[in-house]
Design a protein around this motif. Structure first.
Motif, PDB file in Angstrom:
ATOM      1  N   ALA A 346       0.821  -1.213   0.000  1.00 39.95           N
ATOM      2  CA  ALA A 346       0.000   0.000   0.000  1.00 39.95           C
ATOM      3  C   ALA A 346       0.847   1.251   0.000  1.00 39.95           C
ATOM      4  CB  ALA A 346      -0.921   0.007   1.220  1.00 39.95           C
ATOM      5  N   ALA A 347       2.085   1.173   0.517  1.00 40.04           N
ATOM      6  CA  ALA A 347       2.924   2.363   0.608  1.00 40.04           C
ATOM      7  C   ALA A 347       3.244   2.938  -0.751  1.00 40.04           C
ATOM      8  CB  ALA A 347       4.222   2.024   1.353  1.00 40.04           C
ATOM      9  N   ALA A 348       3.286   2.075  -1.792  1.00 40.66           N
ATOM     10  CA  ALA A 348       3.582   2.561  -3.136  1.00 40.66           C
ATOM     11  C   ALA A 348       2.383   3.261  -3.755  1.00 40.66           C
ATOM     12  CB  ALA A 348       4.021   1.396  -4.030  1.00 40.66           C
ATOM     13  N   GLU A 349       1.196   3.078  -3.187  1.00 40.96           N
ATOM     14  CA  GLU A 349      -0.019   3.645  -3.748  1.00 40.96           C
ATOM     15  C   GLU A 349      -0.473   4.907  -3.029  1.00 40.96           C
ATOM     16  OE1 GLU A 349      -1.181   2.378  -6.456  1.00 40.96           O
ATOM     17  OE2 GLU A 349       0.259   0.726  -6.409  1.00 40.96           O
ATOM     18  N   ARG A 350      -0.053   5.107  -1.793  1.00 39.51           N
ATOM     19  CA  ARG A 350      -0.519   6.254  -1.013  1.00 39.51           C
ATOM     20  C   ARG A 350       0.670   6.979  -0.392  1.00 39.51           C
ATOM     21  NH1 ARG A 350      -4.040   2.217   1.004  1.00 39.51           N
ATOM     22  NH2 ARG A 350      -2.766   2.132   2.880  1.00 39.51           N
ATOM     23  N   PRO A 351       0.663   8.305  -0.433  1.00 39.39           N
ATOM     24  CA  PRO A 351       1.758   9.049   0.193  1.00 39.39           C
ATOM     25  C   PRO A 351       1.463   9.330   1.661  1.00 39.39           C
ATOM     26  CG  PRO A 351       0.318  10.571  -0.934  1.00 39.39           C
ATOM     27  CD  PRO A 351      -0.276   9.196  -1.147  1.00 39.39           C
ATOM     28  N   GLN A 365      10.915  -0.117  -9.683  1.00 36.52           N
ATOM     29  CA  GLN A 365      11.768   0.671 -10.575  1.00 36.52           C
ATOM     30  C   GLN A 365      10.999   1.797 -11.252  1.00 36.52           C
ATOM     31  OE1 GLN A 365      13.719  -2.024 -13.308  1.00 36.52           O
ATOM     32  NE2 GLN A 365      15.638  -1.825 -12.189  1.00 36.52           N
ATOM     33  N   ASP A 366       9.717   1.572 -11.484  1.00 35.04           N
ATOM     34  CA  ASP A 366       8.940   2.587 -12.197  1.00 35.04           C
ATOM     35  C   ASP A 366       8.227   3.530 -11.246  1.00 35.04           C
ATOM     36  OD1 ASP A 366       7.154   0.808 -11.170  1.00 35.04           O
ATOM     37  OD2 ASP A 366       5.943   0.621 -13.000  1.00 35.04           O
ATOM     38  N   ALA A 367       8.657   3.576  -9.971  1.00 33.45           N
ATOM     39  CA  ALA A 367       7.977   4.424  -8.988  1.00 33.45           C
ATOM     40  C   ALA A 367       7.983   5.879  -9.410  1.00 33.45           C
ATOM     41  CB  ALA A 367       8.627   4.253  -7.614  1.00 33.45           C
ATOM     42  N   LEU A 368       9.115   6.364  -9.918  1.00 34.86           N
ATOM     43  CA  LEU A 368       9.220   7.774 -10.281  1.00 34.86           C
ATOM     44  C   LEU A 368       8.357   8.110 -11.487  1.00 34.86           C
ATOM     45  CD1 LEU A 368      10.477  10.443  -9.577  1.00 34.86           C
ATOM     46  CD2 LEU A 368      12.489   9.828 -10.912  1.00 34.86           C
ATOM     47  N   SER A 369       8.320   7.219 -12.476  1.00 35.55           N
ATOM     48  CA  SER A 369       7.499   7.494 -13.660  1.00 35.55           C
ATOM     49  C   SER A 369       6.021   7.528 -13.304  1.00 35.55           C
ATOM     50  CB  SER A 369       7.763   6.460 -14.756  1.00 35.55           C
ATOM     51  OG  SER A 369       7.433   5.164 -14.308  1.00 35.55           O
ATOM     52  N   LYS A 370       5.590   6.661 -12.362  1.00 35.75           N
ATOM     53  CA  LYS A 370       4.189   6.690 -11.920  1.00 35.75           C
ATOM     54  C   LYS A 370       3.888   7.982 -11.179  1.00 35.75           C
ATOM     55  CE  LYS A 370       3.443   1.699 -11.563  1.00 35.75           C
ATOM     56  NZ  LYS A 370       3.191   0.561 -10.655  1.00 35.75           N
ATOM     57  N   LEU A 371       4.826   8.389 -10.347  1.00 34.98           N
ATOM     58  CA  LEU A 371       4.646   9.626  -9.584  1.00 34.98           C
ATOM     59  C   LEU A 371       4.577  10.818 -10.520  1.00 34.98           C
ATOM     60  CD1 LEU A 371       4.500  10.921  -6.787  1.00 34.98           C
ATOM     61  CD2 LEU A 371       6.987  10.980  -6.746  1.00 34.98           C
ATOM     62  N   TYR A 372       5.320  10.738 -11.607  1.00 33.97           N
ATOM     63  CA  TYR A 372       5.381  11.842 -12.567  1.00 33.97           C
ATOM     64  C   TYR A 372       4.047  12.104 -13.231  1.00 33.97           C
ATOM     65  CZ  TYR A 372       8.474  14.953 -15.141  1.00 33.97           C
ATOM     66  OH  TYR A 372       9.123  16.055 -15.612  1.00 33.97           O
ATOM     67  N   GLN A 496       9.944   8.413 -20.620  1.00 33.01           N
ATOM     68  CA  GLN A 496       9.334   7.803 -21.790  1.00 33.01           C
ATOM     69  C   GLN A 496       9.662   6.321 -21.866  1.00 33.01           C
ATOM     70  OE1 GLN A 496      10.928  10.328 -24.819  1.00 33.01           O
ATOM     71  NE2 GLN A 496       9.180  11.706 -24.787  1.00 33.01           N
ATOM     72  N   LYS A 497      10.875   5.962 -21.489  1.00 33.98           N
ATOM     73  CA  LYS A 497      11.269   4.567 -21.521  1.00 33.98           C
ATOM     74  C   LYS A 497      10.499   3.747 -20.500  1.00 33.98           C
ATOM     75  CE  LYS A 497      15.713   5.305 -21.209  1.00 33.98           C
ATOM     76  NZ  LYS A 497      17.145   5.029 -21.103  1.00 33.98           N
ATOM     77  N   LYS A 498      10.097   4.407 -19.391  1.00 34.82           N
ATOM     78  CA  LYS A 498       9.385   3.685 -18.347  1.00 34.82           C
ATOM     79  C   LYS A 498       7.921   3.478 -18.686  1.00 34.82           C
ATOM     80  CE  LYS A 498      12.778   3.313 -15.426  1.00 34.82           C
ATOM     81  NZ  LYS A 498      13.303   1.999 -15.044  1.00 34.82           N
ATOM     82  N   ASN A 499       7.360   4.388 -19.551  1.00 34.79           N
ATOM     83  CA  ASN A 499       5.926   4.309 -19.854  1.00 34.79           C
ATOM     84  C   ASN A 499       5.636   3.234 -20.891  1.00 34.79           C
ATOM     85  OD1 ASN A 499       5.369   6.350 -18.080  1.00 34.79           O
ATOM     86  ND2 ASN A 499       5.521   7.977 -19.614  1.00 34.79           N
TER      87      ASN A 499
END
Length: 499
Positions: A346-351, A365-372, A496-499
């Motif tokens: 759940a920590a990856a889904e809620r701040p 690995q894609d945490a930053l792209s999701k946050l973006y 872009q590479k992460k999406n």
């Protein structure tokens, strides 16, 4: 009147909801966090309410009202236990993580940024438009900072429908004079029946409260001079919302949205569609600031937190620690009396929202792209000392790459060697920060680098969340000096590479 609660930690309600802890209380009710024993990992808010014999239908009416509503900015009702012989009943609804607007403003004194005020106005008008669109209209009647829950990323939810009611055609005035002083419309105290214009008065009081840093909620002569940071176009809108007589105010949420349309259509803001509904377009990407240290012990995390605190004054800000060994998220969670979960999915889904900043855990690995892709103005990434896949690439592709180095003369060569090894030397957009270093040390490194890279000495500041001081002054200069507090036009190859 206060009542003794019947619930306690560990108790199970209805054979399903295990009480975890109390999270709120009022004179007639208590609110608890509960775990769903049938759906592992699901958490709910349980509202325990007491009523006098003559008014035991009030909470049942709230439950019926909420059950009939379905909107993304309102809590869902999962279960209801009607009043018993002593007037005790339970309402099980969505557990909404975050903090109330009242709590946020207490922790962050001063007026809110104009962009945040406009964003709140747009979202509240969206939900008022939904409520007032019912037949008969649903009048909320209690818009106030304590009933606005900030959930992260600039989003909010409207909570507590304890005194909401349906508009009754032909009724002279409200049967119950309820509402919060300073935010309730005059007609809620006996001047007539409260209709949609009463909620719009409450909206105006909220906007004024946010714009004045919690000082004012009623319009006074000369108020314009006390709101220097507010867009001129917003002032007459607030003033009209706060008219004493309902007929002199805006008559519906659509009218207010139409007046706000030029402000809502700013880049990244919501806009009004032809049908009068609020449309939320894909906003411009947030500005990303990446902090990277050339060695351990230089204060990279401390500086990243100070940068986040600085930017939180300007807009919606998120912080994320990308270093695999970062412990900041768990430390913030412990400060909030919210211990780490055993299964940390759940920590990856809620701040975690604290000090006006949303803190995100990095679990993929894609945490930053999701946050973006979320609704932030700024993202601050703490990269630690790098040394893991994608760290240097994320640093180079950020809008403001901030490299932390030592200002000691004898470590100057270390910084130069690091720049050569990293292959980032041609990237003149790098800013270098030297924590605890003198201005002469910054000047020396600037001269060695040929004046192509900006170097700043960063003064000591024990508390990174301090909103003023010498360090904040330097960070303001650093951030504004890059010219990138508007979104950079360069492509985000890494994302872009992460999406």
């Amino acid at each position: 009147m206060n009542f003794a609660s019947r619930l306690a930690e560990g108790q199970v309600l209805g054979g399903r909801y295990r009480i975890v802890r109390r999270i709120g209380s009022g004179g007639m009710s208590q609110v608890y966090l509960a775990e769903d024993m049938r759906l592992p990992g699901q958490r709910w808010a349980v509202k325990e309410s007491f009523s006098q014999p003559g008014s035991r239908t009030a909470v049942a009416a709230e439950a019926e009202l909420l059950i009939s509503l379905n909107h993304r900015l309102l809590p869902r009702v999962a279960d209801f236990f009607p009043p018993d012989g002593q007037g005790c009943c339970y309402l099980v609804m969505d557990y909404i993580e975050g903090m109330t607007l009242a709590e946020y403003m207490k922790e962050n004194p001063g007026p809110l940024a104009a962009g945040r005020i406009i964003s709140c106005a747009g979202q509240l008008l969206e939900v008022l438009q939904y409520l007032h669109g019912h037949r008969p209209p649903v009048i909320y009647r209690d818009l106030k900072p304590g009933n606005i829950m900030l959930t992260g990323g600039g989003d909010l939810k409207l909570i507590d429908f304890g005194i909401a009611r349906s508009f009754r055609t032909g009724a002279g005035e409200d049967t119950e004079k309820l509402g919060t002083a300073g935010f309730a419309a005059p007609e809620q105290y006996g001047g007539g029946q409260s209709g949609p214009a009463a909620d719009l008065y409450g909206l105006g009081a909220l906007l004024l409260y946010m714009a004045s840093g919690g000082i004012y909620s009623r319009w006074e002569p000369g108020m314009e001079a006390k709101l220097p940071g507010l867009p001129e176009r917003l002032i007459p809108i607030i003033r009209r919302l706060l008219r004493y007589h309902p007929e002199e105010r805006f008559q519906c949420a659509e009218d207010v949205l139409e007046a706000l349309q030029p402000l809502l259509e700013l880049p990244g803001k919501s806009r009004l569609t032809e049908g009068g509904h609020l449309d939320v377009p894909s906003r411009q990407r947030p500005v990303m600031i990446a902090a990277l240290g050339v060695a351990a012990g230089l204060g990279t995390t401390h500086t990243s937190l100070a940068v986040s605190s600085c930017l939180a004054r300007k807009g919606e800000t998120a912080w994320i620690g990308l270093s695999p060994d970062s412990m900041v998220f768990d430390r913030i969670r412990s400060l909030l009396d919210n211990p780490p979960e055993s299964a940390d999915t759940a920590a990856a889904e809620r701040p975690l929202s604290w000090k006006g900043i949303d803190f995100w855990a990095c679990s993929a690995q894609d945490a930053l792209s999701k946050l973006y892709e979320k609704n932030y103005d700024y993202i601050v990434a703490d990269l630690g000392t790098g040394g893991y896949d994608g760290a240097l690439e994320a640093f180079a592709d950020s809008d403001i790459p901030l490299l932390l180095a030592s200002g000691a003369d004898w470590r100057l060569e270390d910084t130069l060697h690091w720049l050569r090894r990293s292959g980032l030397t041609p990237l003149t957009e790098i800013c270098i920060g030297l924590p605890l270093a003198s201005r002469s040390a910054a000047a020396l490194l600037t001269s060695v680098l040929g004046g192509e890279i900006q170097v700043y000495s960063l003064p000591l500041q024990v508390n990174p969340f301090q909103r003023s001081g010498k360090l904040i002054g330097v960070l303001d200069q650093l951030l504004d000096g890059t010219g990138k507090l508007a979104v950079s036009a360069k492509r985000k190859r890494w994302f872009q590479k992460k999406n």
